[in-house]
Design a protein around this motif. Sequence first.
Motif, PDB file in Angstrom:
ATOM      1  N   ASP A 166     166.886  78.387 148.098  1.00 46.40           N
ATOM      2  CA  ASP A 166     167.428  78.277 149.449  1.00 46.40           C
ATOM      3  C   ASP A 166     168.625  79.223 149.646  1.00 46.40           C
ATOM      4  OD1 ASP A 166     165.498  76.370 149.754  1.00 46.40           O
ATOM      5  OD2 ASP A 166     166.855  74.646 149.626  1.00 46.40           O
ATOM      6  N   VAL A 167     168.990  79.394 150.922  1.00 45.93           N
ATOM      7  CA  VAL A 167     170.045  80.358 151.269  1.00 45.93           C
ATOM      8  C   VAL A 167     171.039  79.730 152.237  1.00 45.93           C
ATOM      9  CG1 VAL A 167     170.514  82.589 152.382  1.00 45.93           C
ATOM     10  CG2 VAL A 167     168.427  82.305 151.020  1.00 45.93           C
ATOM     11  N   LEU A 168     172.322  79.924 151.954  1.00 43.27           N
ATOM     12  CA  LEU A 168     173.387  79.549 152.894  1.00 43.27           C
ATOM     13  C   LEU A 168     174.091  80.833 153.307  1.00 43.27           C
ATOM     14  CD1 LEU A 168     175.371  77.522 154.287  1.00 43.27           C
ATOM     15  CD2 LEU A 168     176.647  77.471 152.133  1.00 43.27           C
ATOM     16  N   CYS A 169     174.169  81.087 154.627  1.00 42.16           N
ATOM     17  CA  CYS A 169     174.776  82.341 155.092  1.00 42.16           C
ATOM     18  C   CYS A 169     175.403  82.144 156.465  1.00 42.16           C
ATOM     19  CB  CYS A 169     173.706  83.434 155.172  1.00 42.16           C
ATOM     20  SG  CYS A 169     172.392  83.036 156.357  1.00 42.16           S
ATOM     21  N   VAL A 170     176.114  83.155 156.903  1.00 38.13           N
ATOM     22  CA  VAL A 170     176.656  83.173 158.264  1.00 38.13           C
ATOM     23  C   VAL A 170     175.642  83.923 159.124  1.00 38.13           C
ATOM     24  CG1 VAL A 170     178.570  84.016 159.702  1.00 38.13           C
ATOM     25  CG2 VAL A 170     179.027  83.132 157.411  1.00 38.13           C
ATOM     26  N   ASP A 171     175.522  83.528 160.390  1.00 40.96           N
ATOM     27  CA  ASP A 171     174.623  84.249 161.287  1.00 40.96           C
ATOM     28  C   ASP A 171     175.472  85.121 162.201  1.00 40.96           C
ATOM     29  OD1 ASP A 171     172.246  85.035 162.318  1.00 40.96           O
ATOM     30  OD2 ASP A 171     171.811  83.193 163.419  1.00 40.96           O
ATOM     31  N   ASN A 172     174.864  86.159 162.796  1.00 44.10           N
ATOM     32  CA  ASN A 172     175.683  86.968 163.708  1.00 44.10           C
ATOM     33  C   ASN A 172     175.689  86.390 165.115  1.00 44.10           C
ATOM     34  OD1 ASN A 172     173.046  87.576 164.187  1.00 44.10           O
ATOM     35  ND2 ASN A 172     173.257  89.800 164.048  1.00 44.10           N
ATOM     36  N   LYS A 173     175.169  85.157 165.265  1.00 44.83           N
ATOM     37  CA  LYS A 173     175.268  84.448 166.548  1.00 44.83           C
ATOM     38  C   LYS A 173     176.273  83.306 166.380  1.00 44.83           C
ATOM     39  CE  LYS A 173     170.300  85.120 167.356  1.00 44.83           C
ATOM     40  NZ  LYS A 173     170.017  85.460 165.928  1.00 44.83           N
ATOM     41  N   SER A 174     176.633  82.666 167.504  1.00 37.30           N
ATOM     42  CA  SER A 174     177.690  81.653 167.390  1.00 37.30           C
ATOM     43  C   SER A 174     177.148  80.248 167.100  1.00 37.30           C
ATOM     44  CB  SER A 174     178.516  81.637 168.674  1.00 37.30           C
ATOM     45  OG  SER A 174     177.662  81.407 169.767  1.00 37.30           O
TER      46      SER A 174
ATOM     47  N   SER B 139     181.747  76.318 160.447  1.00 38.50           N
ATOM     48  CA  SER B 139     180.534  75.529 160.184  1.00 38.50           C
ATOM     49  C   SER B 139     179.923  75.904 158.832  1.00 38.50           C
ATOM     50  CB  SER B 139     179.514  75.684 161.314  1.00 38.50           C
ATOM     51  OG  SER B 139     179.117  77.019 161.447  1.00 38.50           O
ATOM     52  N   PHE B 140     180.214  77.124 158.346  1.00 35.03           N
ATOM     53  CA  PHE B 140     179.753  77.530 157.015  1.00 35.03           C
ATOM     54  C   PHE B 140     180.416  76.637 155.951  1.00 35.03           C
ATOM     55  CE2 PHE B 140     180.361  79.949 153.090  1.00 35.03           C
ATOM     56  CZ  PHE B 140     179.130  80.554 152.879  1.00 35.03           C
ATOM     57  N   ILE B 141     181.723  76.431 156.103  1.00 34.79           N
ATOM     58  CA  ILE B 141     182.461  75.601 155.141  1.00 34.79           C
ATOM     59  C   ILE B 141     181.965  74.156 155.211  1.00 34.79           C
ATOM     60  CG2 ILE B 141     184.773  74.730 154.519  1.00 34.79           C
ATOM     61  CD1 ILE B 141     185.896  77.464 155.496  1.00 34.79           C
ATOM     62  N   LYS B 142     181.718  73.692 156.443  1.00 33.73           N
ATOM     63  CA  LYS B 142     181.228  72.329 156.649  1.00 33.73           C
ATOM     64  C   LYS B 142     179.837  72.140 156.009  1.00 33.73           C
ATOM     65  CE  LYS B 142     180.643  69.282 160.596  1.00 33.73           C
ATOM     66  NZ  LYS B 142     179.592  69.659 161.556  1.00 33.73           N
ATOM     67  N   LYS B 143     178.950  73.116 156.228  1.00 30.15           N
ATOM     68  CA  LYS B 143     177.590  73.038 155.674  1.00 30.15           C
ATOM     69  C   LYS B 143     177.634  73.098 154.142  1.00 30.15           C
ATOM     70  CE  LYS B 143     173.962  72.724 157.273  1.00 30.15           C
ATOM     71  NZ  LYS B 143     173.122  71.484 157.334  1.00 30.15           N
ATOM     72  N   TRP B 144     178.498  73.951 153.609  1.00 29.45           N
ATOM     73  CA  TRP B 144     178.669  74.033 152.140  1.00 29.45           C
ATOM     74  C   TRP B 144     179.074  72.671 151.584  1.00 29.45           C
ATOM     75  CZ3 TRP B 144     177.893  75.720 147.501  1.00 29.45           C
ATOM     76  CH2 TRP B 144     178.797  75.395 146.463  1.00 29.45           C
ATOM     77  N   ARG B 145     180.048  72.047 152.238  1.00 24.83           N
ATOM     78  CA  ARG B 145     180.542  70.743 151.770  1.00 24.83           C
ATOM     79  C   ARG B 145     179.408  69.709 151.751  1.00 24.83           C
ATOM     80  NH1 ARG B 145     185.013  67.040 154.937  1.00 24.83           N
ATOM     81  NH2 ARG B 145     185.135  65.398 153.364  1.00 24.83           N
ATOM     82  N   GLU B 146     178.548  69.815 152.769  1.00 25.38           N
ATOM     83  CA  GLU B 146     177.462  68.846 152.922  1.00 25.38           C
ATOM     84  C   GLU B 146     176.354  69.034 151.866  1.00 25.38           C
ATOM     85  OE1 GLU B 146     173.954  68.779 156.157  1.00 25.38           O
ATOM     86  OE2 GLU B 146     175.966  69.008 157.026  1.00 25.38           O
TER      87      GLU B 146
ATOM     88  N   LEU C  85     184.178  77.372 148.379  1.00 27.77           N
ATOM     89  CA  LEU C  85     184.008  76.769 147.042  1.00 27.77           C
ATOM     90  C   LEU C  85     185.332  76.252 146.488  1.00 27.77           C
ATOM     91  CD1 LEU C  85     181.224  78.438 147.141  1.00 27.77           C
ATOM     92  CD2 LEU C  85     181.416  78.455 144.669  1.00 27.77           C
ATOM     93  N   PHE C  86     186.413  76.931 146.849  1.00 30.20           N
ATOM     94  CA  PHE C  86     187.750  76.509 146.391  1.00 30.20           C
ATOM     95  C   PHE C  86     188.138  75.186 147.056  1.00 30.20           C
ATOM     96  CE2 PHE C  86     192.412  76.531 146.707  1.00 30.20           C
ATOM     97  CZ  PHE C  86     192.746  76.688 145.370  1.00 30.20           C
ATOM     98  N   LEU C  87     187.876  75.077 148.364  1.00 29.38           N
ATOM     99  CA  LEU C  87     188.235  73.863 149.118  1.00 29.38           C
ATOM    100  C   LEU C  87     187.363  72.678 148.708  1.00 29.38           C
ATOM    101  CD1 LEU C  87     188.656  75.392 152.701  1.00 29.38           C
ATOM    102  CD2 LEU C  87     190.486  74.640 151.164  1.00 29.38           C
ATOM    103  N   PHE C  88     186.077  72.958 148.464  1.00 30.71           N
ATOM    104  CA  PHE C  88     185.140  71.895 148.094  1.00 30.71           C
ATOM    105  C   PHE C  88     184.386  72.310 146.837  1.00 30.71           C
ATOM    106  CE2 PHE C  88     185.690  71.742 152.730  1.00 30.71           C
ATOM    107  CZ  PHE C  88     186.272  70.484 152.825  1.00 30.71           C
ATOM    108  N   PRO C  89     184.994  72.098 145.668  1.00 32.71           N
ATOM    109  CA  PRO C  89     184.367  72.553 144.420  1.00 32.71           C
ATOM    110  C   PRO C  89     183.043  71.837 144.153  1.00 32.71           C
ATOM    111  CG  PRO C  89     186.686  72.014 144.091  1.00 32.71           C
ATOM    112  CD  PRO C  89     186.306  71.494 145.446  1.00 32.71           C
ATOM    113  N   THR C  90     182.291  72.408 143.232  1.00 33.64           N
ATOM    114  CA  THR C  90     181.002  71.831 142.849  1.00 33.64           C
ATOM    115  C   THR C  90     180.966  71.698 141.329  1.00 33.64           C
ATOM    116  OG1 THR C  90     178.643  72.273 142.737  1.00 33.64           O
ATOM    117  CG2 THR C  90     180.039  74.190 142.916  1.00 33.64           C
ATOM    118  N   LYS C  91     180.205  70.732 140.837  1.00 38.75           N
ATOM    119  CA  LYS C  91     180.076  70.582 139.375  1.00 38.75           C
ATOM    120  C   LYS C  91     178.965  71.473 138.829  1.00 38.75           C
ATOM    121  CE  LYS C  91     181.839  65.889 138.919  1.00 38.75           C
ATOM    122  NZ  LYS C  91     182.132  65.575 140.337  1.00 38.75           N
ATOM    123  N   ASN C  92     178.241  72.140 139.743  1.00 38.50           N
ATOM    124  CA  ASN C  92     177.076  72.924 139.319  1.00 38.50           C
ATOM    125  C   ASN C  92     177.476  74.242 138.670  1.00 38.50           C
ATOM    126  OD1 ASN C  92     175.809  70.898 140.689  1.00 38.50           O
ATOM    127  ND2 ASN C  92     175.866  72.040 142.596  1.00 38.50           N
TER     128      ASN C  92
END
Length: 373
Positions: A42-50, A78-85, A106-113
């Motif tokens: 899967d992919v998490l990215c920013v889009d060039n739309k709002s 919303s990228f940071i929010k989606k990452w956290r989720e 990743l710094f704000l919401f670390p992962t154990k992975n």
Amino acid sequence: MGHYNMKVLQVCKFFPPVFGGIEQVAYDISDGFYSLHSRSIDVLCVDNKSNDSEEKHNYKIFRCGILGVVFSTPISFSFIKKWREIRNNYDVIHLHLPNPLAVIALFLFPTKNRIVIHWHSDIVKQKKLLFLFKPFQTWILKQAARVIVTSPVYGIKSSALQPYQQKLTCIPIGIDENKMPNNVFYESELHKKYAGKKIVFSLGRLVYYKGFEFLVKAAKQLPPDTVILIGGEGELYGKLTTLISELELTDKVILLGGIPYDQLSAYYKLCDVFCLPSIHESEAFGVVQLEAMSFKKPVVSTDIANSGVPWVNKNGYSGVVVEPGNSEALAAGIITVLEKANVLSENAYLRFHTNFTKNKMVESLNQLYSELR
């Protein structure tokens, strides 16, 4: 855990249809894993739309709306929010850098992975950004299980990576040689138009570090039957046009502007030699060299310090590597390659096929993921 059920998330700035070098690599990884191993990356990215969106192909793409861009860095809450989720739904996070937004998420919401960093280049141009961002960069490099570099040179020369040599793995960028559509009609048009000419083709954004002015000046010293075709758009279009007319080279150097994707293969097939005249380490690899080599075209490129460019094009084997920012050296390199084109063309294709295919890149990554169990 068997690596076949290991869940991997790629995190990148953008993702196609927004195209750039890193976006293409990310796409080829997700696409290649599905076609070779029926695995969804899967992919998490920013889009060039709002607005945010989620796509399901053979893998999921989480696209997050953009607010703006600061120091070449997309800003998206919303990228940071989606990452956290979603961050703990995966076993491996494959992070494409440079991408300050992702590192801060990743710094704000670390992962154990396990974190795998794909180090495409140092932050070179944005000095202010690097000054502010450096502590975060150090933090993420310490967290990473492995750091992928695209050429051995980059791993050794990058100042940021010096303390992490034991984490480095070299996986060169690979491309799919059958991806570009053929355009037989356009090819024959070009052959008629440039009949009896030797063609030097170059392609890239018309920006400072690509060194196109040196290629334009090199035309002065090339035989009269040689034509240089430069594809691409960018802020230097006007300056280069002026330079071409001042040097009275309007018949010899042609700026093609942006080349439609369905016409690109025709130019690669038409040319006798491909030239990458870049002058600065912002050019960290030069994927266009691979494209040219996949069409059996020899390459003239430059010996940029701290860059993988001269490693990709092996001097005297797949082409010629010359001093950057030197139009005489470029001209001499082009003349040499034109003289030895037959041998160099075969070698260029062989080098591509041995080291730089999309399948080769995917298999190397598969191996790396399995070592992280």
